[in-house]
Design an enzyme around this catalytic site. Structure first.
Site, short mmCIF file in Angstrom:
data_model
loop_
_atom_site.label_atom_id
_atom_site.label_comp_id
_atom_site.label_asym_id
_atom_site.label_seq_id
_atom_site.Cartn_x
_atom_site.Cartn_y
_atom_site.Cartn_z
N GLN A 161 -71.39 -36.69 12.60
CA GLN A 161 -70.06 -36.80 12.02
C GLN A 161 -70.40 -37.34 10.58
O GLN A 161 -69.54 -36.97 9.72
CB GLN A 161 -69.43 -37.81 12.83
CG GLN A 161 -67.98 -37.61 12.68
CD GLN A 161 -66.79 -38.49 13.43
OE1 GLN A 161 -67.45 -39.68 13.57
NE2 GLN A 161 -65.90 -38.13 13.94
N ASP B 11 -60.70 -35.02 19.76
CA ASP B 11 -60.46 -36.21 20.43
C ASP B 11 -61.41 -37.37 20.53
O ASP B 11 -61.13 -38.57 20.02
CB ASP B 11 -60.04 -35.98 22.06
CG ASP B 11 -59.09 -34.80 22.30
OD1 ASP B 11 -58.10 -35.08 22.08
OD2 ASP B 11 -59.58 -33.91 22.73
N GLU C 35 -57.41 -32.09 13.55
CA GLU C 35 -56.94 -33.31 13.02
C GLU C 35 -58.04 -34.21 12.15
O GLU C 35 -57.78 -34.51 11.16
CB GLU C 35 -56.65 -34.19 14.32
CG GLU C 35 -56.27 -35.51 13.99
CD GLU C 35 -55.29 -36.16 14.98
OE1 GLU C 35 -54.57 -35.63 15.64
OE2 GLU C 35 -55.14 -37.53 15.00
#
Ligand code: TRH
Length: 374
Positions: free
Chosen positions: A252, A20, A270
């Site tokens: 990230q 998310d 995802e």
């Protein structure tokens, strides 16, 4: 001087895991960087976000990071203004006082959905949903793999950066010592994955495998395999042809570089899935496990969309491996067959990343939608 930039508020509730916030952060950063928008990202669980963004101060109610305002979406939610565009990520339900104030000056209200390759996505993309009580409507925005969906998250210069990193050999992770002919594999998966089956097959294979594992809940089955109580970043274990390195959970941007530097990436959920596609390298995707095996339906939809141009034998091997991996199983010959098919899969992965990158990306499609909104 007043700031006339269009204001976007993105609301992100972290259900579990990192997807998310992973998606919301990438989107927020891209909108701020590439479209000069005034983006505020509301996040409920700052400590989880901090794992991807180590510079985040979890004590602050509001801070600016990389051009994005990150605000704590706390139980006593306070806000000073309604944005011009409001993104409700993954049906996270906006705070009631915020919705009430939206009615006075309705923004463009978008519900950003989870990614799926299923055919119905095209039909539901951009469907409006009127509010039952107030004069407001929200629009469902579905990311996807075709022109008739909301597209995939991809920064403007991503492919160039990837190409440059892959052409040089100096990314952080390719520097890690590995035998010359070793297969470099990154591993990110849910703990239900059949780690024992995979590792035994890799250990007994005829080609050395260097397996790089960022710290996550996967370390439990990995430590069981090596019969050790705990594993930590920096640990290194070998068995037969397999050598395993435990990495810290990466920021990230570093995670992207890890994917670019590997010959094969195991990804999940995802966001890492899409990043593996953009890496242009072979990958194995484990969908987020859902009740009634919905994740297996999602997997089939993706296999059908992604595979057709790949030659039948390699496609069969790749699809079979995926189906087994998603169900927590692995037949003894699945790994050697996949390893053997990697050159054909590599070519296909490279072509598919180019083909998909030719479509408009998610942020571009959102901006166009907002521009044309009536
Ligand atoms: O963490 P996930 O399993 O997230 C999932 C899915 O998004 C799923 O659809 C959703 O329903 C569920 O969360 C709630 O996998 P995903 O989506 O790949 O997200 C991982 C994020 O973490 C991604 O942005 C990459 C990032 N990451 C790092 O920054 N560093 C790392 O070392 C690793 C392994 C991942």
């Amino acid at each position: 001087m007043t700031d006339k930039r269009q204001r976007w508020d993105i609301f992100c509730r972290i259900v579990d895991n990192y997807g998310d916030i992973g998606v919301c952060w990438r989107l927020a950063r891209q909108l701020a960087h590439e479209y000069a928008l005034d983006v505020r990202l509301w996040v409920d669980a700052l400590p989880v976000a901090q794992r991807l963004l180590p510079a985040l101060d979890t004590q602050l109610a509001e801070q600016i990071l990389d051009g994005v305002t990150i605000a704590h979406w706390s139980p006593d939610f306070q806000f000073d203004r309604i944005a011009d565009v409001v993104i409700e990520a993954f049906a996270c339900e906006l705070p009631e006082p915020y919705i009430n104030d939206m009615a006075a000056q309705p923004p463009v209200w978008i519900n950003l959905e989870y990614l799926s390759a299923e055919a119905w996505v095209e039909e539901f993309h951009l469907q409006p949903s009127p509010h039952p009580r107030l004069a407001l409507k929200k629009t469902f925005f579905f990311p996807g793999f075709t022109e008739n969906t909301g597209g995939l998250l991809r920064e403007r210069h991503l492919m160039k950066e990837r190409d440059a990193a892959q052409a040089g050999s100096s990314t952080t992770f390719s520097a890690m010592a590995s035998p010359a002919n070793a297969l470099r594999v990154s591993l990110f998966a849910y703990p239900q994955a059949h780690i024992t089956g995979l590792f035994n097959a890799m250990a007994n294979g005829d080609r050395p495998v260097v397996c790089l594992i960022p710290e996550s809940s996967l370390l439990a089955p990995v430590s069981q395999f090596f019969d050790t109580e705990t594993l930590q970043p920096g640990d290194h274990y070998s068995q037969g042809a397999l050598s395993v390195h435990i990495l810290p959970f990466l920021r990230q941007t570093e995670y992207d570089q890890l994917l670019w530097s590997c010959d094969l990436n195991f990804v999940r959920g995802e966001d890492s899935w899409i990043r593996a596609i953009w890496a242009g390298r072979p990958f194995v995707w484990q969908p987020y496990i859902q009740s009634e095996d919905t994740h297996l339906v999602k997997l089939e939809a993706f296999l059908q969309r992604y595979l057709p141009p790949l030659g039948t034998a390699a496609a069969d091997v790749w699809a079979t491996f995926h189906r087994q991996w998603a169900q927590g199983q692995l037949a003894a010959d699945s790994w050697p067959r996949l390893a053997h098919a990697l050159p054909a899969i590599q070519q296909h992965a490279s072509q598919q990343s180019q083909a998909l990158a030719a479509q408009d990306d998610l942020a571009a499609k959102l901006v166009i939608f907002v521009r044309n909104f009536q």
